[in-house]
Design a protein around this motif. Structure first.
Motif, PDB file in Angstrom:
ATOM      1  N   GLN A   1       0.736  -1.260  -0.149  1.00  0.00           N
ATOM      2  CA  GLN A   1      -0.024   0.063  -0.120  1.00  0.00           C
ATOM      3  C   GLN A   1       0.981   1.162   0.025  1.00  0.00           C
ATOM      4  OE1 GLN A   1      -2.902   0.162   3.005  1.00  0.00           O
ATOM      5  NE2 GLN A   1      -4.167  -1.346   2.089  1.00  0.00           N
TER       6      GLN A   1
ATOM      7  N   GLY B   1      -5.644   1.762  -0.894  1.00  0.00           N
ATOM      8  CA  GLY B   1      -4.129   2.330  -0.503  1.00  0.00           C
ATOM      9  C   GLY B   1      -3.313   2.362  -1.579  1.00  0.00           C
ATOM     10  N   HIS B   2      -3.598   2.252  -2.899  1.00  0.00           N
ATOM     11  CA  HIS B   2      -2.672   2.282  -4.154  1.00  0.00           C
ATOM     12  C   HIS B   2      -3.188   3.653  -4.933  1.00  0.00           C
ATOM     13  CE1 HIS B   2      -0.787  -1.792  -3.749  1.00  0.00           C
ATOM     14  NE2 HIS B   2      -1.967  -1.960  -3.210  1.00  0.00           N
TER      15      HIS B   2
END
Length: 221
Positions: free
Chosen positions: A22, A47-48
């Motif tokens: 992430q 989270g990317h």
């Protein structure tokens, strides 16, 4: 990735992204519409972060938690060519994001990003059908059928695979489990069913390529 092949790039990203932690900034530029009216995009999902053209290359991760159009020219290089946005537009913005700049500071919300339909396995009773979505440099035919699709209908053993005029019985663990020149099927490193030829090219042997239909049934049928 074959030149201008947005769908192949989208599928490659779906395979690759889960291996990154992430917080990773994924810059992907397969952009046949560069310099045209397609928008530059940034997005966040699980989270990317994703930066590249709004042409469907990020279809596996959109709409995402936050999607925006990169419409702040002061973040680009001073001179932006019409034919090299990867260098002049996307890379500078990706660098700023990786250096800690907030995603929300990079542009304006984008409500309708381009999402292209990606091929998926189809289940019908005890059978599974799909298609060849990629051909690697060894001539292996990589399908959209995952191991999980076969498990869902209990088709990991005693199965019959048909692609074009080729019929293959059962799955092999490795290429070397087949005789030289023999066609085989296995679940490849990406988790997808592959049609291969040991020490040869399945493309040449079967005379097939992308979009060829693949059907998997119980061998007793």
């Amino acid at each position: 990735i074959p030149p201008q092949d947005v769908r192949a790039a989208a599928l490659a990203l779906i395979d690759a992204v889960p291996f990154f932690p992430q917080g990773t900034v994924h810059l992907a530029v397969v952009d046949p519409g560069v310099g045209g009216d397609r928008k530059p995009l940034a997005a966040r999902k699980d989270g990317h972060f994703f930066i590249g053209p709004d042409n469907g290359v990020f279809s596996g991760f959109l709409p995402g938690e936050y999607v925006l159009e990169l419409d702040r020219p002061e973040l680009f290089l001073p001179r932006v060519s019409r034919s090299f946005h990867g260098r002049d537009l996307f890379a500078p913005v990706a660098a700023r994001l990786a250096a800690g700049k907030s995603l929300r500071e990079l542009g304006s919300p984008l409500a309708d990003p381009v999402i292209i339909e990606l091929p998926r396995a189809r289940k019908s009773g005890d059978a599974v059908a799909g298609e060849v979505v990629a051909v690697d440099r060894f001539g292996n035919l990589i399908t959209c059928i995952r191991r999980e699709d076969l498990q869902a209908v209990r088709l990991l053993e005693d199965l019959c695979i048909t692609v074009g005029s080729i019929t293959i019985r059962g799955l092999r663990r490795t290429y070397a489990d087949a005789r030289e020149g023999e066609m085989l099927a296995l679940v490849g490193s990406g988790g997808y069913l592959e049609i291969s030829c040991n020490r040869g090219s399945a493309v040449d042997k079967a005379g097939l390529g992308r979009e060829a239909v693949v059907v998997i049934e119980r061998a007793s049928l």
